[in-house]
Motif scaffolding. Structure first.
Motif, PDB file in Angstrom:
ATOM      1  N   ALA A  43       0.844  -1.193   0.000  1.00  0.00           N
ATOM      2  CA  ALA A  43       0.000   0.000   0.000  1.00  0.00           C
ATOM      3  C   ALA A  43       0.876   1.238   0.000  1.00  0.00           C
ATOM      4  N   GLN A  47      -2.935   8.910  -2.667  1.00  0.00           N
ATOM      5  CA  GLN A  47      -3.752   8.526  -3.804  1.00  0.00           C
ATOM      6  C   GLN A  47      -3.759   9.675  -4.809  1.00  0.00           C
ATOM      7  N   ARG A  53      -8.395   4.857  -8.388  1.00  0.00           N
ATOM      8  CA  ARG A  53      -7.448   3.752  -8.245  1.00  0.00           C
ATOM      9  C   ARG A  53      -6.698   3.896  -6.920  1.00  0.00           C
ATOM     10  N   PRO A  54      -6.673   2.854  -6.096  1.00  0.00           N
ATOM     11  CA  PRO A  54      -5.939   2.943  -4.826  1.00  0.00           C
ATOM     12  C   PRO A  54      -4.454   3.122  -5.074  1.00  0.00           C
ATOM     13  N   ARG A  56      -1.084   2.012  -4.785  1.00  0.00           N
ATOM     14  CA  ARG A  56      -0.286   0.819  -4.520  1.00  0.00           C
ATOM     15  C   ARG A  56       0.976   0.902  -5.344  1.00  0.00           C
ATOM     16  N   SER A 184      -7.481  -4.233  -0.989  1.00  0.00           N
ATOM     17  CA  SER A 184      -7.329  -3.019  -0.169  1.00  0.00           C
ATOM     18  C   SER A 184      -7.412  -3.346   1.313  1.00  0.00           C
ATOM     19  N   ARG A 185      -8.319  -4.217   1.661  1.00  0.00           N
ATOM     20  CA  ARG A 185      -8.471  -4.599   3.069  1.00  0.00           C
ATOM     21  C   ARG A 185      -7.235  -5.313   3.594  1.00  0.00           C
ATOM     22  N   ASP A 188      -4.329  -2.790   3.991  1.00  0.00           N
ATOM     23  CA  ASP A 188      -4.572  -1.691   4.916  1.00  0.00           C
ATOM     24  C   ASP A 188      -4.105  -2.060   6.320  1.00  0.00           C
TER      25      ASP A 188
END
Length: 254
Positions: A43, A47, A53-54, A56, A184-185, A188
């Motif tokens: 991560a 952003q 878009r996350p 990364r 994402s989870r 995170d």
């Protein structure tokens, strides 16, 4: 466990599948082994404005996790895998589970069925890939080890769980696969404690993978071509020899 895997997808396919902003070109790799550099996704800290878009980013780490508190890596075992059932509480992985969870892009992995000593059969290698193809993401952990002279080495391990019923006949463990909707989870580490993502560390669905028998050429690190994944007809498993009954010798005299 997961001791060998492959990533032969095109860089653009990996970038799209993992939701990366950018990704440098890299060659297809058909036989990735421990201690080699592996591509991982972490991560980011920001952003891009106006983008859904996350954030990364990708980087290379040495496959074989070395906790930061280790004084001499040469005297520490090579941790290429971490058991999901105990990683949260184990000293070697506790900090990484809380602060440095990663994704490891892959096209599939290799595993070996090793017969029991009684059967006297030959080990059979398998190329295990998703039935639908494409890029998958293993759950992983990362640590940065610092030497006394200040140099740093980024290292990583792949999380494993008990194999599902489809893979269990080959091996009793398999890598954790994180679904795209859970990327994402999993990544995170700010708001998701290890206990809150424990449900993601589970075996893949029974029909997710297909296991293809291949030759033992994959055993050698020097073999790196696409032909490693060519299917072969596996040899039938040898059956244990039947022990003669105690009275067989007597009956033969009648």
């Amino acid at each position: 466990m997961c001791g060998r895997f492959a990533l032969q997808a095109l860089p653009n396919d990996v970038r799209e599948a993992l939701g990366l902003m950018e990704l440098d070109a890299f060659p297809a790799r058909y036989n990735i082994v421990p201690t080699q550099p592996i591509l991982v996704v972490i991560a980011g800290d920001r952003q891009e404005p106006g983008s859904n878009r996350p954030d990364r980013r990708a980087l290379l780490v040495r496959w074989g996790l070395t906790p930061s508190w280790v004084k001499d890596p040469k005297e520490f075992p090579l941790l290429i895998n971490a058991r999901a059932e105990s990683a949260i509480g184990k000293a070697s992985f506790r900090a990484a589970m809380r602060h440095r969870r990663i994704l490891v892009p892959a096209s599939g992995f290799y595993e070996w069925h090793r017969p029991s000593k009684e059967s006297k059969g030959k080990s059979q290698a398998y190329w295990i890939r998703p039935r639908q193809g494409g890029v998958i993401a293993f759950a992983g952990l990362m640590e940065t080890w610092s030497s006394a002279d200040g140099s740093e080495v980024d290292t990583g391990a792949i999380l494993t769980v008990p194999a599902n019923q489809a893979i269990a006949p080959i091996h009793d463990r398999m890598p954790v696969v994180i679904a795209p909707e859970d990327f994402s989870r999993w990544l995170d580490c700010r708001s998701q404690e290890p206990q809150q993502v424990a449900d993601l560390m589970r075996p893949a669905q029974e029909d997710f993978f297909e296991a293809i028998p291949i030759s033992d050429r994959v055993n050698k690190v020097a073999n790196m071509g696409a032909d490693l994944q060519t299917p072969v007809v596996p040899e039938p498993l040898a059956q244990p020899a039947k022990k003669p009954k105690p009275d067989d010798g007597q009956l033969s005299l009648l």
